[in-house]
Scaffold this motif. Structure first.
Motif, short mmCIF file in Angstrom:
data_model
loop_
_atom_site.label_atom_id
_atom_site.label_comp_id
_atom_site.label_asym_id
_atom_site.label_seq_id
_atom_site.Cartn_x
_atom_site.Cartn_y
_atom_site.Cartn_z
N SER A 58 6.27 -6.84 4.03
CA SER A 58 5.18 -6.13 3.37
C SER A 58 5.72 -5.06 2.43
CB SER A 58 4.29 -5.48 4.41
OG SER A 58 3.51 -4.46 3.80
N LYS A 59 5.09 -4.93 1.26
CA LYS A 59 5.53 -3.93 0.29
C LYS A 59 4.72 -2.65 0.39
CE LYS A 59 7.35 -7.40 -2.82
NZ LYS A 59 7.06 -8.32 -3.92
N THR A 60 3.78 -2.57 1.31
CA THR A 60 2.88 -1.43 1.33
C THR A 60 2.96 -0.61 2.62
OG1 THR A 60 1.22 -3.08 1.95
CG2 THR A 60 1.16 -2.28 -0.31
N GLY A 61 3.92 -0.96 3.50
CA GLY A 61 4.07 -0.20 4.75
C GLY A 61 4.18 1.29 4.53
N PRO A 62 5.01 1.77 3.59
CA PRO A 62 5.16 3.22 3.43
C PRO A 62 4.06 3.84 2.55
CG PRO A 62 7.10 1.99 2.63
CD PRO A 62 5.99 1.01 2.81
N LEU A 63 3.12 3.02 2.06
CA LEU A 63 2.23 3.49 1.00
C LEU A 63 0.78 3.69 1.42
CD1 LEU A 63 3.45 1.12 -1.84
CD2 LEU A 63 4.28 3.40 -1.27
N HIS A 64 0.36 2.96 2.44
CA HIS A 64 -1.07 2.92 2.75
C HIS A 64 -1.24 3.11 4.24
CE1 HIS A 64 -5.12 2.03 1.34
NE2 HIS A 64 -5.32 1.33 2.44
N ARG A 65 -2.17 3.98 4.61
CA ARG A 65 -2.27 4.39 5.98
C ARG A 65 -2.82 3.34 6.93
NH1 ARG A 65 -2.27 8.61 7.95
NH2 ARG A 65 -2.27 9.59 5.91
N TRP A 66 -3.92 2.68 6.57
CA TRP A 66 -4.74 2.02 7.60
C TRP A 66 -4.23 0.66 8.05
CZ3 TRP A 66 -7.20 6.00 9.14
CH2 TRP A 66 -7.76 6.92 8.25
N GLY A 67 -3.55 -0.05 7.19
CA GLY A 67 -3.23 -1.43 7.55
C GLY A 67 -4.50 -2.25 7.65
#
Lengths: 552, 552
Positions: free
Chosen positions: B195-204
């Motif tokens: 995943s490219k968004t693990g460090p970027l977006h809180r909620w999953g």
């Protein structure tokens, strides 16, 4: 997963008797026609709604849940059931709906501290009118879903809106929750009797439980505090368009710094030409001689006639006059050379356009009213004014005209939303739009794409599969397309922020994450009666894959 | 609660053998003197540290946890153990510390998307130097705790800092967690491989678990992404003071709208005169002829000599030059007539003061260097530069001089922090300061009070009980004072955002909230080996009340 018949064996009849004794027969819907309607979404679904319960107090819900435990009947809470594009009211598996629509009290409100405490039946329209009626200086946030959409329902699905309060889960706290065992709890500081900070501060003390209750089946949220924003001294919307297909990446890279430094305090929304076409009219059946999908050449033609960009952006500037002036100049500088037009709109300009649309058209021939019909709802949405204008686009491929009273479920509008989260970086956004475009066109659907720079670091892309459910074979093709798109996006590193009811078990997880989630769930819901299958990782993917596609 | 002896019966010796085999004997501290030191906090505590383990990889931690399960030994993770005022490294019950200090890698960093991914041993100083060394244009947030303080440790205690990224739990995501059963999981989108968004977006997608792991005993966080902010084009700090005791309420009411509309994007910090005195020097033993507490008359005298206000505020303005100019004029307008002085400080003014301190003093007699010693650390903290200046205040009542190498635990500094969350409303803030003042003076402690407008709607008040542990009877009196204060604040509707290790079981909870929390905990930690007692509601309050006070 248990089906209809198994549930009947385990005592649905007994549960219904108990529920009717509790709520009265008028508050238990068993009419087959009503149940069939409640099982309709904007895409093919198989789960059946076995009854609908209409409790009105928390105590009734607690008792409803206790009865469900006694008879082992799965319950699926819905607030307004307007979960368009993700399943409407339909549960992921057979079960009984708990319709929270009658619980619609606004139980607390503070102008000073800018919050409101509401029940699940409170709709966007209701809150908006509540604020207007009392002359409040506060703005709510609104989503593009219907004004009749529940605020709590949307928040629990992690919906987002367009003002600085657009991250709904990030601007709500102090939940009251009925647990699957019928007990209740309050989260954050609300759990302390007499606490003055329940509606004001997220974390409370000790583990923070709020996150457990969104996109889950851990409890029924029966009350929530939602933060509001003071109306700014000054508001301006901005609209930009870009004719260059390759222009999207540079635009995103130019806007990211302004999201990061909070010059832009809210979502910037960028739609492709297909998206704007669907937002402003229905499929051009005449021009295409009935063929689908709508090809590039025709789109380009319409685009030139209608001054639609390949990419079309909008957003809001909020602040004092000085802050908005400064933001405007920052935005102008950032987008210089990257967009073909950048237009600012405020109340004055909008009023002028509305007054002068007719004489203006007579003079210039330019039909401002068409522009207005697009601009005004977006403008209002950026001010937190709910609108049902975007709903009309669900009729894109329908051959009927958009009815005055829209109901996409009833009218067989086909709509599937696939919504990956993507880094706010030109290259990633370009990759995702490319994946979406090739996948959808390959399945003969128009790639309607919107990119919302939802936070400083990540965008939520909403990819729309829009079709006519009345056309034979389209339901199957649309779901296959959705699954193919979801798979490609996952494989490329872009998992979605939200899932539809037909795909919730696709988040396959045999790992410790799934194990932990199942352990947590079992600890609160040992009988598994609350919304089984809702955002629940399947322990093994093989069977559920077959089902998801087989269900189509 | 199990004590030392019971734990030894259940096989500490066996566990130690297994841990030494795993980590090597050098990474298992059993030296009695070192263990005694680790059991020292800035107030009286009884729990004993039985050993300290020093794993360096996640895999080692997993195995450490599995061994703990096998021998039923309670583990207490600490990152840097600098939890001053709340218990330092001391566990709430007897147990083995897992010191995560050696896990200090910075494993990912993006200048573009403004985040860093770190392990628990990464300190404020380390991150600050990391950014400086690579010429990053990003600022971190910092707390007033020591530069040697762990960022993850502080975040998991829900600490807060002074920049716009000050809500540490609100600006971190993508946790890697070792669960009490030895399995690991990653939260949010980080759980999806690639995943490219693990460090970027809180909620999953699906339930959000992050909240479960702060102020809890649900897992050991071994990795976390922390958001950074781009250095603004322009930064100015502001300082104000007010001589009127009744002036605090109106100031808070004037600042709230600027917090709500984000003109003020970060914490505004307001300290009373006692707080400033302790921040700038030690107790005036001479002037008081050895008597405590420091009375109003003497404080007023010092205040007049030192141009300290009854209330002393500070905060930062971040943005473009235009934004800062606008914010400054908004702030000036809001505080007009409510403060006696409002001063803006930027790099230029600070540099000038630093250069000219000496000639200035010769000319005017005004000792600018004293002002500078207060202003400079606050100014830097507002820019996310860690400092150990505030630590000196822990020596307030000590008769020794503040040593070059400060260690409040070792030096017997008495410090208890009680930190209620309070609505950002003049009346509430005034009530809390009144409660704090009367309670502390009644116990013969100086009421050092700070009010941090931490969010738009709520302030965190930190009330300091500062004393000398070497004075006979003070430990008991201080804890009694703390408990009395906590009870009064709870009864008045102001629960704390954080608890100390001697009071974690005071959040008495026989209700469904406590039941749910215990069920969730048991589902992840059936053997109860991870940090038992940490932020854990006691099922019944009677016994724990006695203990908390008896422990003093």
């Amino acid at each position: 997963m248990r089906d209809h018949k198994e549930i009947q064996r385990t005592g649905l009849a007994g549960a219904l008797v108990a529920w009717e004794a509790l709520l009265g027969t008028s508050q238990v819907t068993r009419d087959p026609e009503a149940l069939r309607e409640a099982s309709l979404a904007t895409f093919s679904t198989t789960p059946r709604v076995l009854a609908i319960l209409h409790p009105v107090t928390r105590e009734e819900i607690q008792e409803v849940v206790r009865i469900a435990n006694r008879f082992r009947i799965p319950l699926y809470p819905v607030s307004s059931g307007k979960n368009w594009g993700y399943g409407s009211r339909v549960p992921p598996q057979d079960g009984v709906l708990v319709d929270l629509g009658r619980m619609n009290r606004i139980v607390d409100f503070s102008e000073e501290l800018a919050y409101v405490t509401i029940e699940p039946g409170v709709t966007q329209r209701q809150l908006h009118e509540f604020l207007r009626e009392r002359g409040s200086r506060l703005w709510m946030d609104a989503t593009g879903a219907s004004p009749e959409c529940s605020i709590i329902g949307n928040t629990m699905e992690r919906g987002f809106g367009h003002t600085p309060m657009g991250d709904h889960c990030g601007t709500a706290c102090g939940f009251e929750v009925v647990l699957p065992n019928g007990e209740t709890l309050e989260t954050g500081f609300s759990r302390f009797p007499g606490s003055k900070t329940g509606p004001l501060h997220r974390w409370g003390v000790g583990p923070s439980l709020d996150g457990l209750f969104s996109q889950s089946n851990f409890g029924i949220v029966t009350r929530m505090s939602v933060w509001l924003m003071p109306a700014p001294e000054c508001f301006q919307a901005f609209f930009f368009l870009c004719h260059d297909e390759q222009g999207l990446g540079p635009i995103v890279d130019a806007l990211r710094p302004l999201r990061l430094n909070e010059t832009l305090r809210s979502v910037v929304h960028i739609g492709n030409d297909y998206k704007v076409l669907a937002a402003t009219g229905q499929y051009p059946w005449g021009r295409t001689e009935g063929r689908v999908p709508l090809g590039r050449a025709i789109v380009d033609g319409i685009r030139r006639e209608s001054s639609i960009g390949r990419w079309n952006g909008s957003g809001g500037l909020y602040g004092t006059r000085g802050q908005v002036r400064e933001a405007r100049s920052q935005l102008r500088r950032a987008l210089a050379g990257k967009v073909d037009r950048l237009q600012f709109v405020d109340d004055r300009l909008l009023g002028f356009m509305q007054t002068c649309a007719k004489p203006f058209r007579l003079l210039t021939g330019w039909d401002v009213s068409r522009t207005l019909s697009v601009v005004a709802p977006v403008y209002n949405l950026l001010k937190g004014v709910p609108t049902d204008a975007p709903m009309a686009s669900t009729y894109w491929r329908k051959k009927m005209r958009v009815p005055a009273h829209m109901n996409p479920d009833r009218d067989g509008c086909g709509l599937l939303w696939c919504s990956p989260v993507v880094p706010n970086r030109g290259q990633d956004i370009a990759d995702v739009t490319q994946i979406a475009t090739s996948t959808l066109l390959g399945c003969e659907f128009e790639p309607q794409i919107s990119i919302s720079l939802a936070t400083a670091r990540a965008a939520i892309c909403v990819i729309t599969i829009s079709y006519d459910r009345a056309v034979h074979g389209e339901d199957e093709r649309a779901l296959r397309c959705y699954v193919a798109l979801l798979e490609r996006l996952l494989a490329s590193g872009y998992p979605p922020y939200r899932l539809n009811v037909a795909s919730m078990d696709r988040m396959r997880d045999d790992t410790s994450y799934g194990n932990a989630l199942r352990a947590l769930k079992a600890s609160l819901d040992p009988n598994g009666i609350l919304a089984p299958g809702r955002y629940e990782p399947a322990a093994s993917a093989v069977e559920s894959n077959d089902r998801a596609i087989g269900a189509a």
